[in-house]
Design an enzyme around this catalytic site. Structure first.
Site, PDB file in Angstrom:
ATOM      1  N   GLY A   1      10.552  61.348  50.811  1.00  0.00           N
ATOM      2  CA  GLY A   1      10.409  62.803  50.798  1.00  0.00           C
ATOM      3  C   GLY A   1      10.846  63.386  52.123  1.00  0.00           C
ATOM      4  O   GLY A   1      11.678  62.798  52.829  1.00  0.00           O
TER       5      GLY A   1
ATOM      6  N   LYS B   1       1.604  58.731  43.088  1.00  0.00           N
ATOM      7  CA  LYS B   1       1.411  60.188  43.045  1.00  0.00           C
ATOM      8  C   LYS B   1       2.806  60.786  42.847  1.00  0.00           C
ATOM      9  O   LYS B   1       3.616  60.827  43.776  1.00  0.00           O
ATOM     10  CB  LYS B   1       0.794  60.673  44.370  1.00  0.00           C
ATOM     11  CG  LYS B   1      -0.038  61.931  44.265  1.00  0.00           C
ATOM     12  CD  LYS B   1       0.708  63.165  43.789  1.00  0.00           C
ATOM     13  CE  LYS B   1       1.558  63.770  44.861  1.00  0.00           C
ATOM     14  NZ  LYS B   1       2.377  64.907  44.374  1.00  0.00           N
TER      15      LYS B   1
ATOM     16  N   GLU C   1      18.705  69.734  57.065  1.00  0.00           N
ATOM     17  CA  GLU C   1      18.946  69.426  55.661  1.00  0.00           C
ATOM     18  C   GLU C   1      18.674  70.656  54.795  1.00  0.00           C
ATOM     19  O   GLU C   1      17.692  71.359  55.009  1.00  0.00           O
ATOM     20  CB  GLU C   1      17.998  68.296  55.244  1.00  0.00           C
ATOM     21  CG  GLU C   1      18.219  67.842  53.830  1.00  0.00           C
ATOM     22  CD  GLU C   1      17.210  66.778  53.411  1.00  0.00           C
ATOM     23  OE1 GLU C   1      16.004  66.958  53.661  1.00  0.00           O
ATOM     24  OE2 GLU C   1      17.631  65.769  52.839  1.00  0.00           O
TER      25      GLU C   1
ATOM     26  N   GLU D   1      10.997  56.945  53.822  1.00  0.00           N
ATOM     27  CA  GLU D   1      12.415  57.219  53.505  1.00  0.00           C
ATOM     28  C   GLU D   1      12.528  58.731  53.495  1.00  0.00           C
ATOM     29  O   GLU D   1      12.004  59.385  52.584  1.00  0.00           O
ATOM     30  CB  GLU D   1      12.758  56.742  52.094  1.00  0.00           C
ATOM     31  CG  GLU D   1      12.385  55.330  51.797  1.00  0.00           C
ATOM     32  CD  GLU D   1      13.492  54.371  52.146  1.00  0.00           C
ATOM     33  OE1 GLU D   1      14.554  54.831  52.589  1.00  0.00           O
ATOM     34  OE2 GLU D   1      13.267  53.174  51.978  1.00  0.00           O
TER      35      GLU D   1
ATOM     36  N   CYS E   1      19.425  62.528  48.405  1.00  0.00           N
ATOM     37  CA  CYS E   1      19.105  62.300  49.821  1.00  0.00           C
ATOM     38  C   CYS E   1      20.330  61.902  50.621  1.00  0.00           C
ATOM     39  O   CYS E   1      20.477  62.284  51.772  1.00  0.00           O
ATOM     40  CB  CYS E   1      18.012  61.250  49.950  1.00  0.00           C
ATOM     41  SG  CYS E   1      18.442  59.696  49.170  1.00  0.00           S
TER      42      CYS E   1
HETATM   43  P1  NAD Z   1       8.295  66.586  49.969  1.00  0.00           P
HETATM   44  O1  NAD Z   1       8.149  65.806  51.216  1.00  0.00           O
HETATM   45  O2  NAD Z   1       7.907  68.003  49.974  1.00  0.00           O
HETATM   46  O3  NAD Z   1       7.440  65.911  48.801  1.00  0.00           O
HETATM   47  C1  NAD Z   1       7.584  64.538  48.502  1.00  0.00           C
HETATM   48  C2  NAD Z   1       6.295  64.053  47.876  1.00  0.00           C
HETATM   49  O4  NAD Z   1       5.258  64.151  48.844  1.00  0.00           O
HETATM   50  C3  NAD Z   1       5.825  64.856  46.658  1.00  0.00           C
HETATM   51  O5  NAD Z   1       5.292  63.983  45.704  1.00  0.00           O
HETATM   52  C4  NAD Z   1       4.732  65.729  47.253  1.00  0.00           C
HETATM   53  O6  NAD Z   1       3.752  66.085  46.311  1.00  0.00           O
HETATM   54  C5  NAD Z   1       4.137  64.809  48.298  1.00  0.00           C
HETATM   55  N1  NAD Z   1       3.425  65.501  49.373  1.00  0.00           N
HETATM   56  C6  NAD Z   1       3.647  66.750  49.858  1.00  0.00           C
HETATM   57  N2  NAD Z   1       2.757  67.039  50.834  1.00  0.00           N
HETATM   58  C7  NAD Z   1       1.956  65.949  50.986  1.00  0.00           C
HETATM   59  C8  NAD Z   1       0.868  65.620  51.839  1.00  0.00           C
HETATM   60  N3  NAD Z   1       0.411  66.480  52.737  1.00  0.00           N
HETATM   61  N4  NAD Z   1       0.316  64.405  51.715  1.00  0.00           N
HETATM   62  C9  NAD Z   1       0.776  63.512  50.819  1.00  0.00           C
HETATM   63  N5  NAD Z   1       1.791  63.763  49.972  1.00  0.00           N
HETATM   64  C10 NAD Z   1       2.391  64.970  50.056  1.00  0.00           C
HETATM   65  O7  NAD Z   1       9.806  66.376  49.508  1.00  0.00           O
HETATM   66  P2  NAD Z   1      10.514  66.935  48.200  1.00  0.00           P
HETATM   67  O8  NAD Z   1      10.776  68.382  48.415  1.00  0.00           O
HETATM   68  O9  NAD Z   1       9.794  66.489  46.988  1.00  0.00           O
HETATM   69  O10 NAD Z   1      11.880  66.105  48.247  1.00  0.00           O
HETATM   70  C11 NAD Z   1      12.949  66.430  49.038  1.00  0.00           C
HETATM   71  C12 NAD Z   1      13.000  65.569  50.277  1.00  0.00           C
HETATM   72  O11 NAD Z   1      13.025  64.181  49.949  1.00  0.00           O
HETATM   73  C13 NAD Z   1      14.270  65.790  51.055  1.00  0.00           C
HETATM   74  O12 NAD Z   1      13.989  65.839  52.424  1.00  0.00           O
HETATM   75  C14 NAD Z   1      15.105  64.569  50.732  1.00  0.00           C
HETATM   76  O13 NAD Z   1      16.106  64.248  51.633  1.00  0.00           O
HETATM   77  C15 NAD Z   1      14.074  63.524  50.645  1.00  0.00           C
HETATM   78  N6  NAD Z   1      14.573  62.365  49.912  1.00  0.00           N
HETATM   79  C16 NAD Z   1      14.843  61.201  50.606  1.00  0.00           C
HETATM   80  C17 NAD Z   1      15.349  60.087  49.940  1.00  0.00           C
HETATM   81  C18 NAD Z   1      15.616  58.769  50.665  1.00  0.00           C
HETATM   82  O14 NAD Z   1      15.796  57.734  50.008  1.00  0.00           O
HETATM   83  N7  NAD Z   1      15.655  58.742  51.985  1.00  0.00           N
HETATM   84  C19 NAD Z   1      15.571  60.166  48.564  1.00  0.00           C
HETATM   85  C20 NAD Z   1      15.307  61.361  47.904  1.00  0.00           C
HETATM   86  C21 NAD Z   1      14.797  62.450  48.585  1.00  0.00           C
END
Ligand code: NAD
Length: 494
Positions: A241, A188, A398, A264, A299
């Site tokens: 995420g 997804k 963050e 992650e 991240c």
């Molecule tokens: P997000 O958590 O909003 O979304 C991530 C993914 O989850 C998207 O595909 C989104 O559609 C999906 N999602 C959202 N709500 C959901 C739900 N209720 N059920 C299932 N899936 C759902 O994050 P974002 O805004 O896309 O990305 C930014 C975040 O990601 C930041 O916190 C960043 O630090 C983190 N990140 C972490 C790493 C790592 O390796 N640790 C790498 C990159 C980004």
């Protein structure tokens, strides 16, 4: 990579996108669509399907059929390796096309996107392809009257949910080991940056991956994402995420089939400069890149800077100079160092974080403003805020944007206490000329990565993942295979 090649690709029309299920581009069951808005100029590039639970269910069924049928899950490892190597070659062959597509979608500067997205994804797929026929089971040291064999088996259906900052690189960190181990996968993608993962699935098919082994279902997190997390036939959920969504996914697992969840999550990584830093100018330059490249949407970005008092003024002068040299511009222009913020929502969040920190007493030294408004895109000047204290939200939370929080410290103990004063523990860095200080800091900082005299940069051979609320999953390296396989014992009487 030439500017002329990029310019030829940047204006190509992108057809309305469908799902990729069962080895082909497939319409979603419902009619709902989402606009794909370019962060570069605010124009609608195309639309993607806003899939829901019914579409996820079809994709999981196709994935399960493929898994049970066995042409991938039970293929000889050498056969899987051959197809995955072909897949990696195809990604590389189309690298520039994929990179430009991704930049139009999420705004990362092309120089970084080219390396970090298609080229890194190809490298990751190749790494796990090459590993797959070199990882063995075990023969246990039992007594002579029995034989204890430990098999390593694929788990079945892997759900992959990734964020928009590097969807291809992060996606490949999960898809690579999951496929190499013989699983079927349903991805997804992030709703605001789905295009490159759809293209990736086409290339996998072209490389000979059997139908149904890799599926991509686009749509919103709360509908398609959550349906995947709640699905009773998904065995593993690999997620990158935010912490808020990570928590939700653990609940989904508990409410459904107890699927394994690998998280992650975010970070608020400390970058610590000691007075004996060997090269202040170089440290300042690398530190500026460590927070501001890809507009801080990384991240592991070094978003908290701690500078020892004796060198504070000198270091900050160098840092401001290095930051002023970073050119924010069109991400498809090779001369831009920093591209666009991925969405208007994210831009607003970044600007609000700067405003709030100032209200709480932080001192804005530079940046923090929306710029290039005439482009119609989302651009922001890199912001540096000094005198940030652990009580301020900017120290703990963050932002995921080009916003650096700075403070000074006196002793090593102060630095450790300040560094660890967040709920996160993803990455960090220490700049020092003393090996003993570096080693003590590596032990003392609660984070999955501690850089020494550098920031960022790692490769597929080392694991990446967090401590504390940065999650507990580990992408990359051979250790990642553990998340997509399980051990089975055969106990044989002799
Ligand atoms: P997000 O958590 O909003 O979304 C991530 C993914 O989850 C998207 O595909 C989104 O559609 C999906 N999602 C959202 N709500 C959901 C739900 N209720 N059920 C299932 N899936 C759902 O994050 P974002 O805004 O896309 O990305 C930014 C975040 O990601 C930041 O916190 C960043 O630090 C983190 N990140 C972490 C790493 C790592 O390796 N640790 C790498 C990159 C980004």
């Amino acid at each position: 990579m030439q500017q002329a090649q990029i310019d030829r690709l940047r204006s190509s029309a992108i057809p309305a996108q469908q799902l990729f299920v069962g080895g082909r581009s497939t319409p979603a069951i419902g009619e709902a669509r989402l606009d794909v808005v370019s962060p570069i100029d605010g124009r609608v590039l195309t639309t993607i399907a806003d899939a829901d639970g019914a579409d996820v269910d079809v994709a999981v069924k196709r994935a399960r059929q493929a898994f049970e049928q066995g042409s991938w899950s039970r293929a000889a490892p050498a056969q899987r390796k051959k197809i995955l190597l072909r897949f990696a070659d195809l990604i590389e062959k189309h690298a520039l096309e994929i990179a430009v597509l991704g930049v139009r979608d999420n705004g990362t500067e092309i120089g970084m996107a080219y390396k970090a997205e298609p080229l890194s994804a190809a490298g990751t797929i190749r790494y796990y392809a090459e590993a797959v026929d070199k990882v063995y089971g075990e023969i246990a040291p039992t007594s002579g009257d029995v034989l204890g064999l430990v098999h390593r088996e694929p788990l079945g259906i892997v759900g992959v949910i990734v964020p928009w900052n590097f969807p291809l690189m992060i996606g490949a960190w999960k898809i690579g080991p999951a496929l190499a181990a013989g699983n079927s996968v349903v991805v997804k993608p992030p709703e605001i940056a789905s295009l490159t993962l759809l293209r990736l699935a086409e290339l996998a098919s072209e490389a000979g991956l059997p139908d149904g082994v890799l599926n991509v279902v686009t749509g919103r997190g709360a509908s398609a994402g959550e349906a995947l997390a709640l699905h009773m036939d998904v065995d593993v959920l690999a997620f990158t995420g935010s912490g808020a969504v990570g928590r939700r996914l653990l609940e989904c697992s508990a409410r459904s089939n107890l699927k394994r969840v690998h998280l992650e999550l975010g970070g608020k990584s400390p970058n610590i400069v000691f007075a004996d830093v060997p090269d202040i100018r170089q440290a300042a330059k690398v530190s500026a890149n460590g927070i501001f490249r890809n507009s801080g949407q990384v991240c592991v970005a070094g978003s908290r800077l701690l500078v020892q008092s004796q060198v504070y003024e000198r270091f900050m002068a160098e840092l401001l100079e290095a930051t002023a040299r970073l050119r924010v511009g069109d991400p498809l222009d090779l001369t831009s160092d920093i591209g666009a913020i991925s969405s208007q929502v994210q831009l607003r969040k970044n600007l609000d974080a700067v405003g709030r920190a100032e209200e709480q007493g932080a001192k804005r030294l530079t940046g923090g403003e929306q710029i290039r408004t005439e482009s119609g895109g989302n651009f922001m000047s890199p912001a540096i805020l000094a005198d940030v204290t652990p009580k301020m939200r900017l120290w703990r939370e963050e932002v995921f944007g080009p916003v650096l929080a700075v403070t000074r410290f006196d002793s090593e103990e102060d630095a450790i206490a300040l560094a660890n004063a967040t709920p996160y523990g993803l990455a960090s860095a220490v700049w020092t000329g003393r090996l003993s200080t570096a080693h003590r800091m590596v032990r003392a900082i609660h984070a999955g990565v501690v850089h020494v005299n550098t920031y960022g940069g790692a490769d597929i051979t080392v694991p990446l993942g967090g401590f504390k609320q940065s999650g507990f999953g580990r992408d990359k390296s051979l250790h990642a295979l553990d998340a997509y396989t399980d051990l089975k014992t055969a106990w044989i009487a002799l």
